[in-house]
Design an enzyme around this catalytic site. Structure first.
Site: not given
Length: 245
Positions: A90, A188-190, A108
């Protein structure tokens, strides 16, 4: 590659690059560099004040250029040198590439590229006659207001997917990896921003699934082996264990 090559999907978010000095998208009060997200990361903001948007991304361009890959980026590059790895990120920075990774899929967009404001990737079904240009290129300096597309004369803009714009999810390629993936790693991503967050569900039947984050959202991590901590602390030992198999 050796006969024991594994097929591994790595899905990374902002937490992968935080320790390199890349700011996360949202800070505690919902602003990024004291700007409202809708002012600098939306088609409406672009139409309202393109100069502000370009100034904002010029700062991002210089900031990421000054950062270096951290141990997590280098660990992923080591893994990709040993096994078949699909990197889906992302992040708009190029730290994975600078660590030695190739073929990174930037959901993105990338901060080091520009495209025409009429680029075909911006169109949705039904936008007949709109977004027909195909100009996309790397940049060596930030984009300025007045920089024109060499193909159609439109204003150039960052190759960034803003809120409300379509994300290229590459369904065909994803389908191939869903069928062959041996391991899925989220880092490291929500795992809360869609459609990208849907990857956790898409790869739910992958034999081994790992997740690395200092604040994991356990509500969406059923079946994952979770390593709680920063990417640079937790990802390298995980990857080294996979390489050692």
């Amino acid at each position: 590659m050796p006969s024991s090559t594994l097929n591994i999907v790595i899905f990374s978010g902002a937490g992968l690059s935080t320790e390199s000095g890349i700011l996360t998208f949202r800070d505690s009060n919902g602003l990024w560099e004291q700007h409202r997200i809708e002012d600098v990361a939306s088609p409406e903001g672009w139409r309202r004040d393109p100069a502000l948007v370009l100034e904002f991304y010029a700062k991002r361009y210089h900031a990421q250029a000054a950062c270096l890959p951290n141990p997590a980026h280098h660990a992923i590059a080591r893994l990709a040198a040993r096994h078949s790895v699909l990197n889906i990120t992302q992040n708009i920075d190029t730290l994975l590439e600078r660590a030695g990774c190739s073929g990174v899929w930037h959901l993105h967009g990338r901060i080091d590229r520009q495209k025409c404001e009429e680029h075909h990737s911006l169109g949705f079904p039904g936008d007949a006659g709109m977004f027909t240009c195909d100009f996309l290129s790397a940049i060596e300096r930030p984009i300025a207001l007045g920089d024109q597309c060499p193909k159609c004369g439109g204003q150039l803009r960052p190759d960034i997917v803003w809120f409300g714009e379509p994300v290229d999810m590459r369904e065909e390629e994803l389908g191939k990896w869903v069928r062959k993936a041996d391991i899925f790693i989220g880092v490291g991503t929500s795992a809360q921003v869609y459609p990208a967050a849907g990857l956790l569900s898409i790869f739910r039947n992958t034999p081994e699934r790992f997740f690395v984050d200092p604040h994991p959202n356990y509500d969406v991590l059923d079946g994952f082996t979770v390593r709680t901590g920063s990417a640079s602390a937790e990802l390298p030992p995980l990857i080294d264990s996979l390489i050692a198999r």
